[in-house]
Write an enzyme that holds these catalytic residues in place. Sequence first.
Site, PDB file in Angstrom:
ATOM      1  N   ASN A   1       0.873  -1.177   0.000  1.00 40.04           N
ATOM      2  CA  ASN A   1       0.000   0.000   0.000  1.00 40.04           C
ATOM      3  C   ASN A   1       0.913   1.230   0.000  1.00 40.04           C
ATOM      4  O   ASN A   1       1.466   1.585   1.034  1.00 40.04           O
ATOM      5  CB  ASN A   1      -0.887  -0.052   1.254  1.00 40.04           C
ATOM      6  CG  ASN A   1      -1.839   1.124   1.328  1.00 40.04           C
ATOM      7  OD1 ASN A   1      -1.804   2.035   0.490  1.00 40.04           O
ATOM      8  ND2 ASN A   1      -2.677   1.126   2.343  1.00 40.04           N
TER       9      ASN A   1
ATOM     10  N   ARG B   1      -2.752  -2.156  -3.253  1.00 39.99           N
ATOM     11  CA  ARG B   1      -3.925  -1.306  -3.056  1.00 39.99           C
ATOM     12  C   ARG B   1      -3.799  -0.155  -4.051  1.00 39.99           C
ATOM     13  O   ARG B   1      -2.802   0.573  -4.060  1.00 39.99           O
ATOM     14  CB  ARG B   1      -3.952  -0.742  -1.638  1.00 39.99           C
ATOM     15  CG  ARG B   1      -5.096   0.215  -1.461  1.00 39.99           C
ATOM     16  CD  ARG B   1      -4.953   1.050  -0.235  1.00 39.99           C
ATOM     17  NE  ARG B   1      -6.109   1.923  -0.091  1.00 39.99           N
ATOM     18  CZ  ARG B   1      -6.105   3.043   0.605  1.00 39.99           C
ATOM     19  NH1 ARG B   1      -5.017   3.437   1.232  1.00 39.99           N
ATOM     20  NH2 ARG B   1      -7.174   3.783   0.675  1.00 39.99           N
TER      21      ARG B   1
ATOM     22  N   HIS C   1     -12.379   3.723   0.070  1.00 44.80           N
ATOM     23  CA  HIS C   1     -12.427   2.782   1.211  1.00 44.80           C
ATOM     24  C   HIS C   1     -13.272   1.548   0.875  1.00 44.80           C
ATOM     25  O   HIS C   1     -13.767   0.869   1.780  1.00 44.80           O
ATOM     26  CB  HIS C   1     -13.047   3.424   2.473  1.00 44.80           C
ATOM     27  CG  HIS C   1     -12.233   4.512   3.089  1.00 44.80           C
ATOM     28  ND1 HIS C   1     -12.807   5.620   3.684  1.00 44.80           N
ATOM     29  CD2 HIS C   1     -10.896   4.653   3.241  1.00 44.80           C
ATOM     30  CE1 HIS C   1     -11.854   6.405   4.157  1.00 44.80           C
ATOM     31  NE2 HIS C   1     -10.685   5.847   3.896  1.00 44.80           N
TER      32      HIS C   1
ATOM     33  N   ARG D   1      -9.148  16.846   6.439  1.00 44.67           N
ATOM     34  CA  ARG D   1     -10.000  17.205   5.282  1.00 44.67           C
ATOM     35  C   ARG D   1     -11.343  17.742   5.760  1.00 44.67           C
ATOM     36  O   ARG D   1     -11.918  17.232   6.716  1.00 44.67           O
ATOM     37  CB  ARG D   1     -10.228  15.968   4.400  1.00 44.67           C
ATOM     38  CG  ARG D   1      -9.046  15.614   3.543  1.00 44.67           C
ATOM     39  CD  ARG D   1      -9.231  14.289   2.841  1.00 44.67           C
ATOM     40  NE  ARG D   1      -8.370  13.262   3.402  1.00 44.67           N
ATOM     41  CZ  ARG D   1      -8.432  11.973   3.094  1.00 44.67           C
ATOM     42  NH1 ARG D   1      -9.298  11.536   2.217  1.00 44.67           N
ATOM     43  NH2 ARG D   1      -7.606  11.114   3.669  1.00 44.67           N
TER      44      ARG D   1
ATOM     45  N   GLU E   1      -8.235  -4.584   5.390  1.00 43.15           N
ATOM     46  CA  GLU E   1      -8.159  -4.432   3.936  1.00 43.15           C
ATOM     47  C   GLU E   1      -7.083  -5.344   3.342  1.00 43.15           C
ATOM     48  O   GLU E   1      -7.231  -5.866   2.243  1.00 43.15           O
ATOM     49  CB  GLU E   1      -7.856  -2.967   3.591  1.00 43.15           C
ATOM     50  CG  GLU E   1      -9.033  -2.049   3.877  1.00 43.15           C
ATOM     51  CD  GLU E   1      -8.613  -0.612   4.171  1.00 43.15           C
ATOM     52  OE1 GLU E   1      -8.039  -0.379   5.260  1.00 43.15           O
ATOM     53  OE2 GLU E   1      -8.853   0.257   3.330  1.00 43.15           O
TER      54      GLU E   1
END
Length: 399
Positions: free
Chosen positions: A10, A89, A178, A239, A383
Amino acid sequence: MPQQYVLVLNCGSSSLKFAIIDAQSGKETLSGLAECLGLENASLTYKLNGNKHTVSLAQNAQHAQAISLLVQLINDNKLSDQLIAVGHRVVHGGEQFTGSVIINEEVISAITKVSALAPLHNPANLVGIEAATKAFGTLPQIAVFDTAFHQTMPSKAYLYALPYALYKEHSVRRYGFHGTSHYFVSGQAAEVLQKPIEDINLISAHLGNGCSVTAIKGGKSVDTSMGITPLEGLVMGTRSGDVDPGLFSFLSNLGYSAKKIDNLLNKESGLLGLSQLSNDCRTIEEQYEKQNPQAILALNVFCYRLAKYIASYTVPLGKLDAIIFTGGIGENSNLIREKVLNLLTIFGLSVDNDKNLKARFGKSGIITNNNSGPIALVIPTNEEWVIAQDSAQLVKEVK
Ligand code: AMP
């Protein structure tokens, strides 16, 4: 049968997270994180057989150097013979990818094409793919996309009310992110509810540094809060999530450049911007307990926005079986879960304080009182395990 390992990578712009996972059992043999890549203090931390080690990398070391060290670790520990694939990923797959794929030239060019939609993520993912292809040339490389799970959304959920030509000519639409996490926790929730996934409706809240919420009907994503980029929707670490689009011209009239606005919304807003303390939820919670007004404000805005999104996702679902909390905040913050669920009592949800306190630090569980309405669940995400399983499956299919 010999063990079959998948190397999961990732890549972020200055980081590389990795894990070697047994494709049958899900056990991690080696895992770690290279940080500050391209900077002065680049380092790599790894865990092997339960023991943690940190190695300094050369000044300004890049992803390729981190991967060289990883190759050395794999060889030194005689893990290479069992490796069957490298799973990557990849954040943005645009509209082209509805599932995981074996990487070839065509896939690389498609990932490159949508890089403009995820400029912080896709170029880094491509660097990881290139470096891993050089290092593990004989192994199949698999791309697992954050966006793929959300490709089942109907057009009424993914279209913005903009001139249609922007969608047709420039692919301007909601993609959602996600996806691997939302997919994983929804499968786990079906097991907890002891019902086929096709028969249940879920709302899953992935709350980490990035936060998103997804409405999942019968196992399929039907709406999600992140948009064309991972900026839309919930309040996140740095964010802003949703703002009035009119803000852009207002700020540009104040002399802000597009780059400055982008930086403000992505890196200086969210929990950090509101609290003026930190983007780390743990720090904000500590201050919240001490009645710091900025910390109280930041958590109130965070929880209110999330509860509003959850409530609105009952519209596409019609009936709701469970709300899932996952990600670093969702898995650990009993405070945020309690505040959010207390805003959702209209659905008959009531928090069981004892269960809520216990479901932390990797422990899953139901955190609401037993009644006939929907339940709320904490489920740690994984994940990497989805990436390892998808990779092993694709390798099996081509054999
Ligand atoms: P992730 O991106 O999933 O690793 O999540 C990172 C976020 O989880 C950060 O905001 C952390 O502060 C938050 N987090 C991790 N542990 C805790 C905890 N015990 N309580 C509250 N927030 C936590």
